[in-house]
Design a protein around this motif. Structure first.
Motif, PDB file in Angstrom:
ATOM      1  N   ALA A 137       0.837  -1.202   0.000  1.00  0.00           N
ATOM      2  CA  ALA A 137       0.000   0.000   0.000  1.00  0.00           C
ATOM      3  C   ALA A 137       0.873   1.255   0.000  1.00  0.00           C
ATOM      4  CB  ALA A 137      -0.929  -0.005   1.206  1.00  0.00           C
ATOM      5  N   GLY A 189       0.886  10.237  -5.448  1.00  0.00           N
ATOM      6  CA  GLY A 189       0.150   9.723  -4.301  1.00  0.00           C
ATOM      7  C   GLY A 189      -0.245  10.826  -3.333  1.00  0.00           C
ATOM      8  N   ALA A 190      -1.369  10.642  -2.674  1.00  0.00           N
ATOM      9  CA  ALA A 190      -1.881  11.655  -1.755  1.00  0.00           C
ATOM     10  C   ALA A 190      -0.965  11.887  -0.564  1.00  0.00           C
ATOM     11  CB  ALA A 190      -3.278  11.252  -1.269  1.00  0.00           C
ATOM     12  N   SER A 191      -0.233  10.865  -0.159  1.00  0.00           N
ATOM     13  CA  SER A 191       0.625  11.015   1.027  1.00  0.00           C
ATOM     14  C   SER A 191       1.950  11.694   0.702  1.00  0.00           C
ATOM     15  CB  SER A 191       0.893   9.647   1.658  1.00  0.00           C
ATOM     16  OG  SER A 191       1.666   8.849   0.791  1.00  0.00           O
ATOM     17  N   VAL A 230       0.640   4.207  -2.846  1.00  0.00           N
ATOM     18  CA  VAL A 230       0.280   5.567  -2.464  1.00  0.00           C
ATOM     19  C   VAL A 230       1.322   6.564  -2.955  1.00  0.00           C
ATOM     20  CG1 VAL A 230       0.011   7.068  -0.460  1.00  0.00           C
ATOM     21  CG2 VAL A 230      -1.130   4.876  -0.516  1.00  0.00           C
ATOM     22  N   PHE A 290      -8.533  13.367  -2.443  1.00  0.00           N
ATOM     23  CA  PHE A 290      -8.442  12.398  -1.349  1.00  0.00           C
ATOM     24  C   PHE A 290      -7.358  11.361  -1.590  1.00  0.00           C
ATOM     25  CE2 PHE A 290      -9.753   8.252   0.361  1.00  0.00           C
ATOM     26  CZ  PHE A 290      -9.655   8.542   1.706  1.00  0.00           C
ATOM     27  N   ASN A 291      -7.273  10.857  -2.817  1.00  0.00           N
ATOM     28  CA  ASN A 291      -6.350   9.752  -3.074  1.00  0.00           C
ATOM     29  C   ASN A 291      -5.149  10.106  -3.945  1.00  0.00           C
ATOM     30  OD1 ASN A 291      -7.817  10.048  -5.383  1.00  0.00           O
ATOM     31  ND2 ASN A 291      -8.187   7.886  -5.710  1.00  0.00           N
ATOM     32  N   ARG A 292      -5.057  11.332  -4.437  1.00  0.00           N
ATOM     33  CA  ARG A 292      -3.884  11.708  -5.220  1.00  0.00           C
ATOM     34  C   ARG A 292      -3.804  13.212  -5.424  1.00  0.00           C
ATOM     35  NH1 ARG A 292      -5.054   9.737 -11.388  1.00  0.00           N
ATOM     36  NH2 ARG A 292      -6.803  11.099 -11.807  1.00  0.00           N
TER      37      ARG A 292
END
Length: 83
Positions: free
Chosen positions: A12, A38-40, A16, A67-69
């Motif tokens: 994961a 990636g969002a993080s 991400v 939210f996710n990217r």
């Protein structure tokens, strides 16, 4: 922690933080690039990719964070002038 849980967590993390690039050919003949990160990760990951795509400089056309990217859309003015 069990190994069976550790592997999905590591995978994961890779998903991400990955970066993808899509080349977009515009109707006027110019080329744009959509870079998704990636969002993080920070936008600096997207900008590092932009510097690799356009070593002579680029123009940021759009920057979005979801939210996710994260995404940036760029063009390389020097490449578009040479075509």
């Amino acid at each position: 922690m069990k190994k069976s849980l550790l592997i999905p967590i590591i995978m994961a993390g890779f998903l991400v933080s990955c970066t993808t690039t899509q080349k977009i050919q515009r109707p006027d003949g110019s080329t744009e690039y959509l870079i998704a990160c990636g969002a993080s990760t920070g936008f600096n990951v997207c900008y590092n990719k932009a510097n690799k795509i356009c070593p002579s400089g680029y123009e940021t056309l759009e920057e979005k964070s979801g939210f996710n990217r994260k995404e940036i859309r760029i063009n390389c003015p020097s490449q578009n002038n040479d075509e």
